[in-house]
Design a protein around this motif. Structure first.
Motif, PDB file in Angstrom:
ATOM      1  N   THR A  75      -5.125   2.489  -3.727  1.00 59.05           N
ATOM      2  CA  THR A  75      -4.318   2.494  -2.534  1.00 59.05           C
ATOM      3  C   THR A  75      -3.418   1.355  -2.395  1.00 59.05           C
ATOM      4  OG1 THR A  75      -5.699   2.046  -1.074  1.00 59.05           O
ATOM      5  CG2 THR A  75      -5.046   4.474  -1.467  1.00 59.05           C
TER       6      THR A  75
ATOM      7  N   GLN B 108      -1.328  -3.064   7.066  1.00 62.86           N
ATOM      8  CA  GLN B 108      -0.675  -2.387   6.113  1.00 62.86           C
ATOM      9  C   GLN B 108       0.461  -1.540   6.906  1.00 62.86           C
ATOM     10  OE1 GLN B 108      -3.863  -2.523   5.963  1.00 62.86           O
ATOM     11  NE2 GLN B 108      -4.704  -2.856   3.755  1.00 62.86           N
TER      12      GLN B 108
ATOM     13  N   CYS C 125     -10.381   6.895  -1.116  1.00 63.81           N
ATOM     14  CA  CYS C 125     -10.847   6.226  -0.183  1.00 63.81           C
ATOM     15  C   CYS C 125     -10.254   7.092   1.212  1.00 63.81           C
ATOM     16  CB  CYS C 125     -10.769   4.909   0.134  1.00 63.81           C
ATOM     17  SG  CYS C 125      -8.923   4.265   0.183  1.00 63.81           S
ATOM     18  N   ALA C 126     -11.098   7.130   2.242  1.00 64.13           N
ATOM     19  CA  ALA C 126     -10.586   7.935   3.427  1.00 64.13           C
ATOM     20  C   ALA C 126     -10.924   7.077   4.619  1.00 64.13           C
ATOM     21  CB  ALA C 126     -11.552   9.190   3.402  1.00 64.13           C
ATOM     22  N   GLY C 127      -9.845   6.344   5.342  1.00 58.90           N
ATOM     23  CA  GLY C 127     -10.014   6.117   6.556  1.00 58.90           C
ATOM     24  C   GLY C 127      -9.448   7.292   7.550  1.00 58.90           C
ATOM     25  N   GLY C 128      -8.144   7.261   7.671  1.00 59.93           N
ATOM     26  CA  GLY C 128      -7.675   8.581   8.594  1.00 59.93           C
ATOM     27  C   GLY C 128      -7.483   9.812   7.664  1.00 59.93           C
ATOM     28  N   GLY C 129      -7.587   9.548   6.224  1.00 58.22           N
ATOM     29  CA  GLY C 129      -7.411  10.653   5.438  1.00 58.22           C
ATOM     30  C   GLY C 129      -5.927  10.799   4.850  1.00 58.22           C
ATOM     31  N   SER C 130      -5.021   9.896   5.031  1.00 55.25           N
ATOM     32  CA  SER C 130      -3.673  10.155   4.559  1.00 55.25           C
ATOM     33  C   SER C 130      -3.453  10.159   2.959  1.00 55.25           C
ATOM     34  CB  SER C 130      -2.763   9.524   5.447  1.00 55.25           C
ATOM     35  OG  SER C 130      -2.496   8.031   4.832  1.00 55.25           O
ATOM     36  N   ASN C 131      -4.158   8.886   2.278  1.00 51.08           N
ATOM     37  CA  ASN C 131      -3.744   8.640   0.844  1.00 51.08           C
ATOM     38  C   ASN C 131      -4.655   9.801   0.416  1.00 51.08           C
ATOM     39  OD1 ASN C 131      -6.033   7.468  -0.667  1.00 51.08           O
ATOM     40  ND2 ASN C 131      -6.219   6.711   1.179  1.00 51.08           N
TER      41      ASN C 131
ATOM     42  N   SER D 220      -1.486   7.588  10.011  1.00 50.14           N
ATOM     43  CA  SER D 220      -2.439   8.373   9.207  1.00 50.14           C
ATOM     44  C   SER D 220      -2.761   9.551   9.798  1.00 50.14           C
ATOM     45  CB  SER D 220      -3.499   7.481   8.816  1.00 50.14           C
ATOM     46  OG  SER D 220      -4.630   8.144   8.039  1.00 50.14           O
TER      47      SER D 220
ATOM     48  N   LEU E  17     -10.406   0.712   6.854  1.00 54.11           N
ATOM     49  CA  LEU E  17     -10.983   2.098   7.275  1.00 54.11           C
ATOM     50  C   LEU E  17     -11.928   2.290   8.308  1.00 54.11           C
ATOM     51  CD1 LEU E  17     -12.311   2.747   3.467  1.00 54.11           C
ATOM     52  CD2 LEU E  17     -10.058   3.199   4.213  1.00 54.11           C
TER      53      LEU E  17
ATOM     54  N   GLU F  62     -10.045  -1.376   0.915  1.00 47.59           N
ATOM     55  CA  GLU F  62     -10.127   0.029   1.389  1.00 47.59           C
ATOM     56  C   GLU F  62     -10.088   0.743   0.017  1.00 47.59           C
ATOM     57  OE1 GLU F  62      -7.824  -1.988   2.452  1.00 47.59           O
ATOM     58  OE2 GLU F  62      -7.712  -1.793   4.619  1.00 47.59           O
TER      59      GLU F  62
ATOM     60  N   SER G 153       0.784  -1.202   0.065  1.00 46.53           N
ATOM     61  CA  SER G 153      -0.048   0.109  -0.124  1.00 46.53           C
ATOM     62  C   SER G 153       0.686   1.231   0.010  1.00 46.53           C
ATOM     63  CB  SER G 153      -0.902   0.266   1.051  1.00 46.53           C
ATOM     64  OG  SER G 153      -0.355   0.480   2.507  1.00 46.53           O
ATOM     65  N   HIS G 154       0.061   2.265  -0.157  1.00 45.54           N
ATOM     66  CA  HIS G 154       0.812   3.668  -0.011  1.00 45.54           C
ATOM     67  C   HIS G 154       1.486   4.102   1.270  1.00 45.54           C
ATOM     68  CE1 HIS G 154      -3.038   4.199   2.028  1.00 45.54           C
ATOM     69  NE2 HIS G 154      -2.498   5.247   2.843  1.00 45.54           N
ATOM     70  N   LYS G 155       1.224   3.154   2.414  1.00 43.09           N
ATOM     71  CA  LYS G 155       1.529   3.353   3.838  1.00 43.09           C
ATOM     72  C   LYS G 155       3.155   3.633   3.880  1.00 43.09           C
ATOM     73  CE  LYS G 155      -2.241   2.762   6.427  1.00 43.09           C
ATOM     74  NZ  LYS G 155      -3.092   2.070   5.486  1.00 43.09           N
TER      75      LYS G 155
END
Ligand SMILES: *Cc1c(COP(=O)(O)O)cnc(C)c1O
Length: 455
Positions: free
Chosen positions: A416, A142, A265-271, A232, A341, A387, A113-115
């Motif tokens: 992501t 992730q 997509c938004a979990g905590g909003g970082s990507n 995130s 998410l 996600e 992932s992007h993390k």
């Protein structure tokens, strides 16, 4: 202009050398963090006790639009970046839509992932500060994996508090973190005071991100030469993730692609914050009219049904208070929610932009998300992370609308991550046992009741 290739790869030389700090462009800034004991804005000194100091500096920087990516981090990035911007020709054909669809695919590195974009940066700064230990939480796994990769590279010891249901559902995530040298502890655990307290009150809990965060912070504070890192939500994480948006913008300019719509997509909003950064800045400055859409699960609807309020970042109520869209730090999402998410809150930057009308939010149900994911996998070949499939679902909906109206929109979304580690969720969709869960207003009230009464 030549036909746009299936995959647009920038060269190493074209890889952006600067992160994009949206706060330097925002007309109004997000409200400051508050110390929960005094309700006064947190000082850098207070934040330095928990976080690495350069990250605190970045967190508080609202004046520099561009922040240079140190060469060492760029070299790390080169192991897995630039990531491709893909023209979804096959999906367009399958949907029979006049829309052009593009996705930026962040799932090509081993962590999936992007993390890794932020992990690579955060561990670099920790190393530079002379730290020897880091702690963190991971939900779906992730972030823990990405951080384990970065910690292996910079040789720093890592302890990961992993949400218990995820640790049980995703043994391979645990295995990969351990392969990179990280230590995994299912949370809540008996290794911390807060973990023991949560277990006493709720012995059967499957855990939550908020609870794992509390444990990780407690251990970081008690361990010498150690800090807590977060994957995130915080402004500096969005800053690191802006490499996604910077690359996307460079590729769009090179091929004269002008998105009408950007979806993440938004979990905590970082990507999402990272993907939209340079486009949103242009939008704020009146240079484009791109429709920007954040997609969240209907089971954890912070933007679409949450409150814009000061709240804790964790269940144990130990973090500074952040002004954000939140369901309340006491909100624990349904354990049958397989799509990630699951975080109760949302990045303060994204929350503020949403509050000020610069972006839209939509909530989607998980069975619909998996239906879209599988249709995409079968025609485009790539198996998406659940996600990411939230953004995909809305991109497909919008492309279908274009078919109905005949509009030829350009739709760009963030893919992501890969779904390789989420096969148990795919299994449950495939065998028909996946259900949708939408919290009732009463369920949400229970979460809101845990909001702090900020005077
Ligand atoms: C963690 C994760 C997300 C959600 O986190 P954000 O901070 O909202 O980006 C989305 N997709 C994947 C694949 C993830 O691993």
């Amino acid at each position: 202009m030549a036909k746009i290739p299936y995959k647009i790869y920038l060269s190493e030389e074209e890889m952006p050398k600067y992160w994009y700090n949206m706060k330097a462009v925002m007309k109004e800034l997000p409200a400051p963090f508050l110390n929960p004991a005094t309700y006064k804005p947190c000082t850098a000194e207070e934040l330095n006790q928990v976080f690495c100091s350069e990250l605190v500096e970045q967190e508080l920087n609202s004046s520099d639009r561009y922040i240079e990516i140190p060469e060492e981090i760029r070299n790390f990035y080169k192991m897995f970046r630039p990531s491709p911007l893909v023209r979804a020709y096959c999906l367009e054909k399958m949907l029979d839509t006049p829309a052009e669809i593009y996705y930026k695919f962040e799932g090509t590195n081993t962590s999936g992932s992007h993390k890794l974009n932020s992990a690579a940066a955060q561990v670099y700064y920790a190393k530079k500060q002379g730290l020897t230990n880091l702690t963190t939480e991971t939900g779906a796994g992730q972030w823990g994996t990405a951080l384990a990769m970065a910690c292996a590279y910079y040789q720093i010891a890592l302890t990961v508090y992993m949400v218990k249901v995820s640790a049980e559902q995703k043994p391979y995530r645990k295995a990969v973190i351990e392969t990179y040298g990280g230590r995994v502890i299912p949370s809540p655990s008996d290794t911390t005071e807060i973990g023991r307290k949560i277990l006493r009150e709720n012995p059967n809990t499957g855990g939550s991100l908020g609870c794992a965060i509390s444990e990780a912070i407690e251990v970081a504070m008690k361990t010498e030469n150690s800090r807590y890192v977060l994957g995130s939500v915080l402004d500096h994480v969005l800053l690191h993730q802006s490499i996604i948006g910077q690359e996307t913008k460079t590729a769009c300019e090179k091929y004269e692609i002008q998105p009408d719509m950007i979806i993440g997509c938004a979990g905590g909003g970082s990507n999402f914050g990272g993907l939209i950064a340079p486009f949103m800045a242009d939008k704020i400055e009146g240079k484009n009219k791109i429709e920007i859409i954040a997609v969240e699960p209907a089971s954890c609807p912070s933007l679409t049904r949450g409150k814009f309020a000061y709240d804790f970042g964790d269940t144990g109520k130990t973090t500074p208070l952040m002004k954000m869209y939140t369901l309340g730090s006491g909100f624990i999402p349904s354990p049958n929610h397989a799509g990630g998410l699951r975080y109760h809150g949302m990045s303060p930057i994204i929350s503020k932009l949403y509050q000020d009308g610069y972006l839209e939010a939509r909530a989607v149900e998980q069975t619909k998300v998996f239906e879209a994911a599988i249709a995409f996998a079968r025609c485009e070949g790539t198996l998406p992370a659940p996600e990411s499939a939230h953004a995909l679902k809305v991109a497909m909906d919008e492309a279908i609308k274009c078919k109905e109206t005949g509009e030829k929109k350009t739709i760009l979304f963030g893919l992501t991550g890969t779904g390789y580690f989420d096969l148990s969720a795919y299994m449950s969709y495939n065998n028909g046992s996946m259900t949708d869960y939408i919290p009732t207003d009463e369920d949400l009230e229970k979460g809101f009741a845990t909001l702090p009464q900020v005077k």
